[in-house]
Scaffold this motif. Structure first.
Motif, PDB file in Angstrom:
ATOM      1  N   HIS B 337      21.942 -19.813  -0.353  1.00  0.00           N
ATOM      2  CA  HIS B 337      21.223 -21.194   0.160  1.00  0.00           C
ATOM      3  C   HIS B 337      20.386 -21.162  -1.501  1.00  0.00           C
ATOM      4  O   HIS B 337      19.405 -20.856  -1.106  1.00  0.00           O
ATOM      5  CB  HIS B 337      20.499 -21.386   1.457  1.00  0.00           C
ATOM      6  N   VAL B 338      19.944 -22.245  -2.068  1.00  0.00           N
ATOM      7  CA  VAL B 338      19.347 -23.278  -2.651  1.00  0.00           C
ATOM      8  C   VAL B 338      18.315 -24.174  -2.220  1.00  0.00           C
ATOM      9  O   VAL B 338      18.620 -24.308  -1.333  1.00  0.00           O
ATOM     10  CB  VAL B 338      19.760 -23.618  -3.432  1.00  0.00           C
ATOM     11  N   ASP B 339      16.742 -23.181  -1.804  1.00  0.00           N
ATOM     12  CA  ASP B 339      15.746 -24.165  -0.521  1.00  0.00           C
ATOM     13  C   ASP B 339      14.933 -25.072  -2.317  1.00  0.00           C
ATOM     14  O   ASP B 339      14.211 -24.864  -2.513  1.00  0.00           O
ATOM     15  CB  ASP B 339      14.859 -23.445  -0.412  1.00  0.00           C
ATOM     16  N   ASP B 340      15.499 -26.255  -1.820  1.00  0.00           N
ATOM     17  CA  ASP B 340      14.830 -27.114  -3.261  1.00  0.00           C
ATOM     18  C   ASP B 340      13.904 -28.113  -1.909  1.00  0.00           C
ATOM     19  O   ASP B 340      14.103 -29.580  -2.707  1.00  0.00           O
ATOM     20  CB  ASP B 340      15.820 -28.536  -3.688  1.00  0.00           C
ATOM     21  N   ARG B 341      13.933 -28.009  -1.228  1.00  0.00           N
ATOM     22  CA  ARG B 341      13.288 -29.328  -0.370  1.00  0.00           C
ATOM     23  C   ARG B 341      11.430 -29.295  -1.126  1.00  0.00           C
ATOM     24  O   ARG B 341      11.082 -28.455  -2.214  1.00  0.00           O
ATOM     25  CB  ARG B 341      12.769 -28.442   1.121  1.00  0.00           C
ATOM     26  N   ASP B 342      11.071 -30.401  -0.689  1.00  0.00           N
ATOM     27  CA  ASP B 342       9.835 -31.003  -1.031  1.00  0.00           C
ATOM     28  C   ASP B 342       8.525 -30.092  -1.107  1.00  0.00           C
ATOM     29  O   ASP B 342       7.580 -30.687   0.376  1.00  0.00           O
ATOM     30  CB  ASP B 342       9.220 -31.961  -1.409  1.00  0.00           C
ATOM     31  N   ARG B 343       8.314 -28.807  -0.540  1.00  0.00           N
ATOM     32  CA  ARG B 343       7.080 -27.622  -0.382  1.00  0.00           C
ATOM     33  C   ARG B 343       6.925 -26.973  -1.494  1.00  0.00           C
ATOM     34  O   ARG B 343       7.725 -26.324  -2.080  1.00  0.00           O
ATOM     35  CB  ARG B 343       7.910 -26.835   1.297  1.00  0.00           C
ATOM     36  N   ASN B 344       5.669 -26.520  -0.731  1.00  0.00           N
ATOM     37  CA  ASN B 344       5.192 -25.759  -1.889  1.00  0.00           C
ATOM     38  C   ASN B 344       5.909 -24.361  -1.604  1.00  0.00           C
ATOM     39  O   ASN B 344       6.409 -23.373  -0.665  1.00  0.00           O
ATOM     40  CB  ASN B 344       3.428 -25.233  -1.800  1.00  0.00           C
ATOM     41  N   ALA B 345       6.081 -22.906  -2.418  1.00  0.00           N
ATOM     42  CA  ALA B 345       6.770 -21.734  -3.223  1.00  0.00           C
ATOM     43  C   ALA B 345       6.387 -21.143  -2.034  1.00  0.00           C
ATOM     44  O   ALA B 345       7.335 -21.051  -0.831  1.00  0.00           O
ATOM     45  CB  ALA B 345       6.873 -21.266  -4.456  1.00  0.00           C
ATOM     46  N   GLY B 346       4.536 -20.903  -1.679  1.00  0.00           N
ATOM     47  CA  GLY B 346       4.777 -19.838  -0.410  1.00  0.00           C
ATOM     48  C   GLY B 346       5.238 -19.802   0.943  1.00  0.00           C
ATOM     49  O   GLY B 346       6.404 -19.321   1.673  1.00  0.00           O
ATOM     50  N   GLU B 347       4.903 -21.668   1.189  1.00  0.00           N
ATOM     51  CA  GLU B 347       5.559 -21.879   2.613  1.00  0.00           C
ATOM     52  C   GLU B 347       6.976 -21.642   2.797  1.00  0.00           C
ATOM     53  O   GLU B 347       7.657 -21.110   4.028  1.00  0.00           O
ATOM     54  CB  GLU B 347       5.619 -23.216   2.832  1.00  0.00           C
ATOM     55  N   LYS B 348       7.569 -21.935   1.840  1.00  0.00           N
ATOM     56  CA  LYS B 348       9.046 -21.298   1.468  1.00  0.00           C
ATOM     57  C   LYS B 348       9.742 -19.904   1.620  1.00  0.00           C
ATOM     58  O   LYS B 348      10.454 -19.206   2.460  1.00  0.00           O
ATOM     59  CB  LYS B 348      10.219 -22.147   0.351  1.00  0.00           C
ATOM     60  N   TYR B 349       8.754 -18.952   1.121  1.00  0.00           N
ATOM     61  CA  TYR B 349       9.061 -17.632   1.400  1.00  0.00           C
ATOM     62  C   TYR B 349       8.669 -17.160   2.422  1.00  0.00           C
ATOM     63  O   TYR B 349       9.452 -16.652   3.135  1.00  0.00           O
ATOM     64  CB  TYR B 349       7.701 -16.851   0.625  1.00  0.00           C
ATOM     65  N   PHE B 350       7.672 -17.412   3.471  1.00  0.00           N
ATOM     66  CA  PHE B 350       7.317 -17.686   4.648  1.00  0.00           C
ATOM     67  C   PHE B 350       9.101 -18.157   5.856  1.00  0.00           C
ATOM     68  O   PHE B 350       9.279 -16.698   6.212  1.00  0.00           O
ATOM     69  CB  PHE B 350       6.140 -18.086   4.870  1.00  0.00           C
ATOM     70  N   HIS B 351       9.015 -18.927   5.204  1.00  0.00           N
ATOM     71  CA  HIS B 351       9.938 -19.282   6.131  1.00  0.00           C
ATOM     72  C   HIS B 351      11.483 -18.677   6.396  1.00  0.00           C
ATOM     73  O   HIS B 351      11.974 -18.242   6.893  1.00  0.00           O
ATOM     74  CB  HIS B 351      10.851 -20.981   5.296  1.00  0.00           C
ATOM     75  N   TRP B 352      11.822 -17.801   5.385  1.00  0.00           N
ATOM     76  CA  TRP B 352      13.036 -17.119   5.305  1.00  0.00           C
ATOM     77  C   TRP B 352      12.881 -15.615   5.281  1.00  0.00           C
ATOM     78  O   TRP B 352      13.715 -15.016   5.618  1.00  0.00           O
ATOM     79  CB  TRP B 352      13.516 -17.488   3.379  1.00  0.00           C
ATOM     80  N   GLU B 353      11.254 -15.707   5.267  1.00  0.00           N
ATOM     81  CA  GLU B 353      11.024 -13.807   5.502  1.00  0.00           C
ATOM     82  C   GLU B 353      11.292 -14.077   7.237  1.00  0.00           C
ATOM     83  O   GLU B 353      12.038 -13.067   6.933  1.00  0.00           O
ATOM     84  CB  GLU B 353       9.763 -13.609   4.947  1.00  0.00           C
ATOM     85  N   LEU B 354      10.529 -15.346   7.776  1.00  0.00           N
ATOM     86  CA  LEU B 354      11.196 -15.037   9.270  1.00  0.00           C
ATOM     87  C   LEU B 354      12.215 -14.883   9.203  1.00  0.00           C
ATOM     88  O   LEU B 354      12.784 -14.374  10.594  1.00  0.00           O
ATOM     89  CB  LEU B 354      10.040 -16.377   9.470  1.00  0.00           C
ATOM     90  N   ARG B 355      12.751 -15.224   8.804  1.00  0.00           N
ATOM     91  CA  ARG B 355      13.853 -15.271   9.027  1.00  0.00           C
ATOM     92  C   ARG B 355      15.965 -14.716   8.344  1.00  0.00           C
ATOM     93  O   ARG B 355      16.676 -14.751   8.717  1.00  0.00           O
ATOM     94  CB  ARG B 355      14.896 -16.538   8.633  1.00  0.00           C
ATOM     95  N   GLY B 356      14.736 -13.513   8.087  1.00  0.00           N
ATOM     96  CA  GLY B 356      15.231 -12.142   7.840  1.00  0.00           C
ATOM     97  C   GLY B 356      16.149 -12.368   6.390  1.00  0.00           C
ATOM     98  O   GLY B 356      16.995 -11.261   6.038  1.00  0.00           O
ATOM     99  N   VAL B 357      16.383 -13.313   5.591  1.00  0.00           N
ATOM    100  CA  VAL B 357      16.925 -13.334   4.895  1.00  0.00           C
ATOM    101  C   VAL B 357      16.869 -12.328   3.422  1.00  0.00           C
ATOM    102  O   VAL B 357      16.475 -11.739   2.981  1.00  0.00           O
ATOM    103  CB  VAL B 357      16.585 -14.696   3.286  1.00  0.00           C
ATOM    104  N   PRO B 358      17.961 -11.523   3.476  1.00  0.00           N
ATOM    105  CA  PRO B 358      18.161 -10.615   2.996  1.00  0.00           C
ATOM    106  C   PRO B 358      17.419 -10.189   1.211  1.00  0.00           C
ATOM    107  O   PRO B 358      16.346  -9.051   0.748  1.00  0.00           O
ATOM    108  CB  PRO B 358      19.415  -9.119   2.830  1.00  0.00           C
ATOM    109  N   LEU B 359      18.165 -11.415   0.911  1.00  0.00           N
ATOM    110  CA  LEU B 359      17.029 -11.392  -0.943  1.00  0.00           C
ATOM    111  C   LEU B 359      16.870 -12.633  -1.674  1.00  0.00           C
ATOM    112  O   LEU B 359      17.418 -13.422  -1.309  1.00  0.00           O
ATOM    113  CB  LEU B 359      18.289 -10.413  -2.094  1.00  0.00           C
ATOM    114  N   ARG B 360      16.045 -12.643  -1.813  1.00  0.00           N
ATOM    115  CA  ARG B 360      15.322 -14.465  -2.172  1.00  0.00           C
ATOM    116  C   ARG B 360      15.108 -13.502  -4.061  1.00  0.00           C
ATOM    117  O   ARG B 360      15.187 -12.565  -4.216  1.00  0.00           O
ATOM    118  CB  ARG B 360      13.747 -14.012  -2.237  1.00  0.00           C
TER     119      ARG B 360
END
Lengths: 488, 488
Positions: B337-360
């Motif tokens: 998944h490419v997270d190209d939403r208009d959000r800051n990177a930190g928020e995105k890290y947080f979002h996908w860490e919560l959801r357990g994506v194994p690799l960023r």
């Protein structure tokens, strides 16, 4: 240890392995027999209309489910799963739907020895379960669109005659439930869903006609309903997909609202879209022939069966060649079975023809000498192809089978649709008749009664304006051409 | 149009997006919160223990179902689907099972307004539905073995506290039902099933212990039962798979017989094997951490999330590079998944860490200059890899995540299993205690009561002979080492 049970079926003659009915003689008799003999559905379970899916049919259904999932992912839908049981109070919130399903649902009253405080409906469809929760998921316009679907079994206490896959009480069901900020957005989504229908039914080599259902036959609670009907060999139609515009009918009852950018709260607009195991019934019924099933390659559990032609003492090279060809085809992603049972080749042909495997390969000692393979299409046609390029040849042949099945049924369907101007003219035509009708419901009903047909509705896939015509029932100015047919 | 509904959740603060509970403080509080905040399960449906599967969790379950299907096909099982409802008379044929489930089933009494002539059970498991039909499918020894399975929801009127995926009233369930000519054949099949368990749980990076359940805890109607238990972070165990030897217990009640080659009729021998949505619960509970889920790559809905690091005016080359990397990884069959939403990177890290994506993967202008990609493993570890070989690097990293999760839990599990000789010695140990016990059921029960633990049973994956020991309860000669634990 020896059981004391009385002798059972095992001592009786084995189940018939050939069809005794001809499709052209009596379609439904043939259909029921093929569902039984090809081991698709077992109707001997003790509850009428609740049948057992045997492995071969379940594989077909699973293939359909999986490509439906892909289509839904492509079009931005998320898969959810809501509970089977619905509290009566949820179910009663929307009055149209309770009217539509009230007499046809199963009720759970007891758990263990305890009478439940509130009785539970076994879902006949999931609007009332889902729409009680959607208000928790939809808060603002940023939560829209919400596009969800689920694949579940639904339950209807069907009182009409039941038939495997066509009309049952436990229905394998697909349901899309989507919410939008505006009516325009929801209208646009109707077309997204209709494209999913197109892609799914094309994989089943099933053409169909698309009609806007008359108001008296729309889904309970819908603003309007669009039906996709497959024309069966008998000339009757089978509704295989429906797409519903709910407008804000349900969102008012279930208070599904969102905060608009201007701060006001508005009701969402909703659409749904359903398909079911009828897709299996249509596939079986449309493509089969007097020898049994004919399955489109896209959905066939086995796309290619390889039959070794064996002579005593020469088994090994032939079996090795069959295994090698199978491996090469599997590497291309094809579903391949090698029938190396100790039976004669004729029996095997018969077995796999009954089960509709689209392509048979025969490999014997002479083929090895010539480095060729005999290919036999289930629908029609034999050809010898070089073993060196068997992958490409098989892929091409399967594409041809798929395309030819679609083309054959497209022609059949075209020949079953007849425009007429008057009821007497329509009566002998059979299949689907298209008549000019005015906008009075009584005239639609009048035609239905006169012909003993049901209304399919206004064509959406061809011109429907009949304003230059006279109503076939009352003779006044007509409005639309309307399709009528006998339906399953 | 503006709804008259009172202001709802939308005006309230948004749902918490961070976990407020720490896994190490209180495992179950953390578990319940992560199921909610990571949008796995919605418990707000009006029936206790009947939860809604949200899309992310359903994708995990579907991945599990699909590799289970592959394992079952590999081991010669066919998928069937039997009806949900079971006539009371079918259900009552086998007395042990009705005793075991009698108080825990839902009953359908009414269809529409009609009281049914015979009331129907909503399946708590499918023995009684299937075994009423198997006599029609099994006639002679040539029909054996019959190896079938189905993936369905089952229903139990659970009276204990319910918890998402661990203990619910509507259970997503897998059940294998197989029949054999002899007891020996059915015993051999127990090992086939245990191998399927091994392959499935390994894909979830879940080690487990295998124990033969004591007679007082075997499945209703079983000759004996084998349980596969995962050790949860709290030290309690969660039963994730069970394999049952039914011998001819059910085949006598349901008269499932075959004609042997010598012409006599014999009862089949049966095994079953079950798994359920508890696999999701175990995966969530075992691997997660204070930041949320940690999903094993084999089952993660998204294996790799690509986050563009964007500076104003330099968007395009970065977004193009992200799309290109994603395409290359997808070509390798990875879920990206490419997270190209208009959000800051930190928020995105947080979002996908919560959801357990194994690799960023992070790609920014500096990475483009250096033609490299920053990789961040969800479990631990960052590394910069060359963009030219990103596919191979990502595949290797995902394999490492998978292996390391398994290894970490294997070590944890080993540390939770303690042998002891006496009850007092066992009391402070926590986790799983293994005590020598004689063959008297009263002694097993005695240990359970003294420790407030349940018996898991006799170890099948390590030596169990305790004949040189003294029973921890009565002090007489012991027979087996027996595992005891607190269970979910």
């Amino acid at each position: 240890m020896t059981s004391k049970a009385p002798p059972k079926a095992a001592s009786a003659p084995a189940a018939p392995i050939a069809l005794t009915r001809k499709k052209s003689d009596d379609f439904m008799e043939w259909y029921l027999e093929v569902c039984d003999v090809a081991e698709l559905s077992d109707k001997r379970y003790a509850i009428k209309g609740m049948n057992i899916w045997r492995p071969y049919a379940y594989k077909v259904m699973h293939n359909i489910d999986e490509f439906t999932r892909k289509e839904m992912a492509r079009s931005g839908h998320d898969e959810v799963l809501f509970p089977l049981m619905i509290p009566e109070s949820y179910f009663r919130k929307e009055q149209e739907q309770i009217k539509g399903f009230g007499g046809e649902v199963f009720w759970v009253d007891f758990a263990g020895e305890n009478k439940l405080e509130e009785r539970l409906v076994i879902r006949p469809t999931s609007e009332t379960a889902m729409y009680s929760i959607f208000p928790l998921w939809i808060r603002s316009h940023a939560d829209l669109p919400l596009r969800t679907f689920q694949i579940v079994n639904v339950f209807r206490y069907e009182t009409k005659q039941t038939r495997p896959f066509m009309r049952v009480r436990e229905i394998h069901f697909f349901e899309d439930h989507s919410c939008f900020a505006t009516y325009e957005d929801s209208e646009a989504h109707m077309n997204v869903d209709l494209e999913v229908v197109r892609n799914c039914l094309t994989r089943l080599a099933l053409p169909y006609i698309t009609s806007r259902r008359p108001d008296w036959d729309k889904f309970p609670g819908a603003h309007y309903s669009v039906g996709c009907d497959v024309v069966m060999p008998s000339g009757r139609t089978l509704q295989c997909a429906t797409v519903h515009q709910y407008k804000d009918n349900f969102s008012k009852a279930y208070e599904i609202t969102y905060e608009a950018p201007d701060g006001t709260r508005k009701n969402v607009h909703q659409t749904t879209f359903g398909m079911s195991e009828r897709l299996v019934g249509a596939t079986v019924g449309v493509h089969g022939d007097d020898r049994g099933l004919v399955l489109p390659p896209e959905v066939a559990p086995i796309q290619v069966v390889v039959v070794p032609i064996i002579f005593k003492g020469k088994e090994k090279p032939v079996l090795d060649a069959c295994a090698d060809v199978a491996r090469r085809l599997r590497d291309k992603g094809l579903r391949v079975h090698v029938d190396d049972r100790d039976r004669n080749a004729g029996e095997k042909y018969f077995h796999w023809e009954l089960r509709g495997v689209p392509l048979r390969l025969e490999i014997g000692p002479r083929d090895l000498e010539k480095q060729s393979v005999m290919t036999v299409r289930r629908d029609a046609g034999k050809a010898i192809v070089p073993m060196a390029t068997v992958e490409a040849e098989v892929e091409k042949l399967l594409q041809h089978v798929q395309a030819d099945l679609l083309e054959r049924q497209t022609k059949f369907q075209a020949g079953q649709i007849h425009r007429a101007h008057k009821i007497e003219e329509a009566r002998p035509l059979g299949g689907i008749v298209v008549l000019p009708v005015c906008d009075k419901a009584t005239c639609g009903h009048g035609v239905e009664e006169a012909l003993d047909y049901k209304t399919l509705g206004v064509p959406m896939d061809e011109p429907s304006d009949a304003s230059r015509e006279r109503c076939a029932h009352c003779g006044e100015a007509a409005k639309d051409w309307i399709r009528f047919a006998r339906t399953y």
